[in-house]
Design a protein around this motif. Structure first.
Motif, PDB file in Angstrom:
ATOM      1  N   MET A 156      -9.201   2.970   4.330  1.00 58.55           N
ATOM      2  CA  MET A 156      -8.765   1.954   3.373  1.00 58.55           C
ATOM      3  C   MET A 156      -8.459   0.632   4.067  1.00 58.55           C
ATOM      4  N   LEU A 157      -7.755   0.693   5.212  1.00 61.10           N
ATOM      5  CA  LEU A 157      -7.345  -0.530   5.898  1.00 61.10           C
ATOM      6  C   LEU A 157      -8.534  -1.319   6.444  1.00 61.10           C
ATOM      7  N   VAL A 182       0.838  -1.193   0.000  1.00 66.75           N
ATOM      8  CA  VAL A 182       0.000   0.000   0.000  1.00 66.75           C
ATOM      9  C   VAL A 182       0.875   1.247   0.000  1.00 66.75           C
ATOM     10  N   ARG A 187       3.606  -1.170   3.800  1.00 63.24           N
ATOM     11  CA  ARG A 187       3.427   0.199   3.305  1.00 63.24           C
ATOM     12  C   ARG A 187       4.742   0.659   2.711  1.00 63.24           C
ATOM     13  N   GLU A 231       1.196   8.091   8.267  1.00 63.83           N
ATOM     14  CA  GLU A 231       0.272   6.959   8.199  1.00 63.83           C
ATOM     15  C   GLU A 231       0.656   5.750   9.063  1.00 63.83           C
ATOM     16  N   TYR A 248      -9.937   5.322  -3.903  1.00 60.76           N
ATOM     17  CA  TYR A 248      -8.717   4.525  -3.872  1.00 60.76           C
ATOM     18  C   TYR A 248      -8.570   3.794  -5.201  1.00 60.76           C
ATOM     19  N   SER A 285      -7.353   8.814   6.017  1.00 57.71           N
ATOM     20  CA  SER A 285      -7.498   8.193   4.704  1.00 57.71           C
ATOM     21  C   SER A 285      -7.023   6.740   4.709  1.00 57.71           C
ATOM     22  N   ILE A 286      -5.842   6.476   5.285  1.00 58.95           N
ATOM     23  CA  ILE A 286      -5.342   5.100   5.282  1.00 58.95           C
ATOM     24  C   ILE A 286      -6.173   4.221   6.215  1.00 58.95           C
ATOM     25  N   HIS A 289      -3.629   4.534  -0.664  1.00 61.15           N
ATOM     26  CA  HIS A 289      -4.325   4.845   0.595  1.00 61.15           C
ATOM     27  C   HIS A 289      -4.501   6.337   0.855  1.00 61.15           C
TER      28      HIS A 289
END
Length: 313
Positions: free
Chosen positions: A121-122, A61, A141, A253, A98, A117-118, A111
């Protein structure tokens, strides 16, 4: 082998396999008929997750869609799974939040920027892997960062993510209460990645703490934002204190990444290249070509790691 021993061995193998499955820390999901991963434009009622993603073993990611598309193109060539110039469709084309690309056992997902934001996504990525019945998954990452006391272009493999006060924790308010979660990352995975860097022997790589901040400017002690109410001496004092605490780079992040991967039982790592030494300045002044080459370094390192895991080195 005696029947009783064989049965015991089978039970151990089944348990080991079960332990390597994705773990969901949410009992409410079991009551849902369908699960819509809204920000991926995917859903269990509309997509066959095991067929699409069941073979995934590595998830990489990173911030931008273009960088993650470049990575999937790179890894496809490295693994010999794609023809030169092949295009890889965005699996999340139904949304602009994404981007997601896949080749063989490798999934590449953008992400965005920052913890919120991450984190979104996660949550959906972990559910995707769970619904796909994936096992033995490693999530890494790959990204960029500001270095502390390192030459630009150095790669940092994160040992633990720390907050802006240098504590190895991720703090979140849930139902009005502050919840603190661990941000340690897999030590063995970090060592394996470090060994891969030694085998490549193309750039400086270190294992160190990564400071995760909520902001790019004041939160990272920059002097060049629209607002700055501290002196340069205070900035340098803070960054030197961070260095003394084992911090070698700063990004936005890693803390929530580590926390969510820990809770999901996934092996995880953060591998970021430094674009500048923050003890010497705040603005990224390297040429475009130099920055592009720097950004390829985490890709090369992780690509070598994946190839090694698959016996292709």
């Amino acid at each position: 082998m005696a029947p009783g021993i064989a049965a015991e061995k089978k039970t151990e193998d089944e348990q080991s396999s079960k332990d390597n499955l994705i773990h969901l820390s949410n009992p409410h999901l079991e009551k849902m008929k369908d699960d819509i991963l809204y920000h991926f434009a995917l859903g269990t009622g509309t997509h066959d997750f095991p067929a699409l993603f069941g073979d995934v073993k590595f998830v990489c990611v990173g911030g931008s869609p273009s960088r993650m598309k470049a990575f999937i193109t790179y890894i496809a060539e490295e693994l010999g799974l794609g023809s030169v110039g092949a295009d890889y469709p965005n699996i999340c084309a139904g949304t602009d939040r994404y981007a997601m690309y896949k080749v063989g056992p490798v999934l590449s997902v953008s992400h965005g920027m920052g913890i919120p934001s991450i984190a979104i996504m996660l949550h959906e990525l972990i559910k995707l892997l769970y619904h796909s019945k994936c096992s033995n998954v490693t999530i890494i990452r790959i990204g960029t960062s500001g270095g502390i006391g390192l030459e630009p272009g150095s790669v940092v493999i994160t040992s633990q993510s720390v907050d802006a006060t240098f504590k190895p924790q991720f703090e979140q308010v849930i139902l009005g209460k502050t919840v603190i979660r661990s941000t340690n990352l897999d030590d063995q995975l970090a060592k394996e990645l470090m060994q891969c860097s030694k085998e490549i022997n193309e750039f400086n790589t270190v294992i160190g703490n990564t400071m995760c901040t909520l902001d790019f400017y004041e939160g990272q002690a920059r002097l060049d934002g629209a607002i700055c109410l501290y002196a340069e001496e205070e900035k340098l004092q803070y960054l030197k204190a961070a260095y003394d605490a084992g911090v070698r780079n700063i990004e936005m992040e890693s803390s929530v990444f580590a926390a969510i991967c820990n809770l999901s039982g996934v092996r995880a790592a953060v591998v970021c290249v430094t674009l500048l030494n923050r003890l010497e300045g705040d603005q990224i002044s390297s040429s475009h070509d130099v920055l592009v080459e720097y950004q390829q370094r985490p890709q090369k390192l992780v690509g070598h790691f994946i190839k090694k895991c698959l016996g292709k080195v």
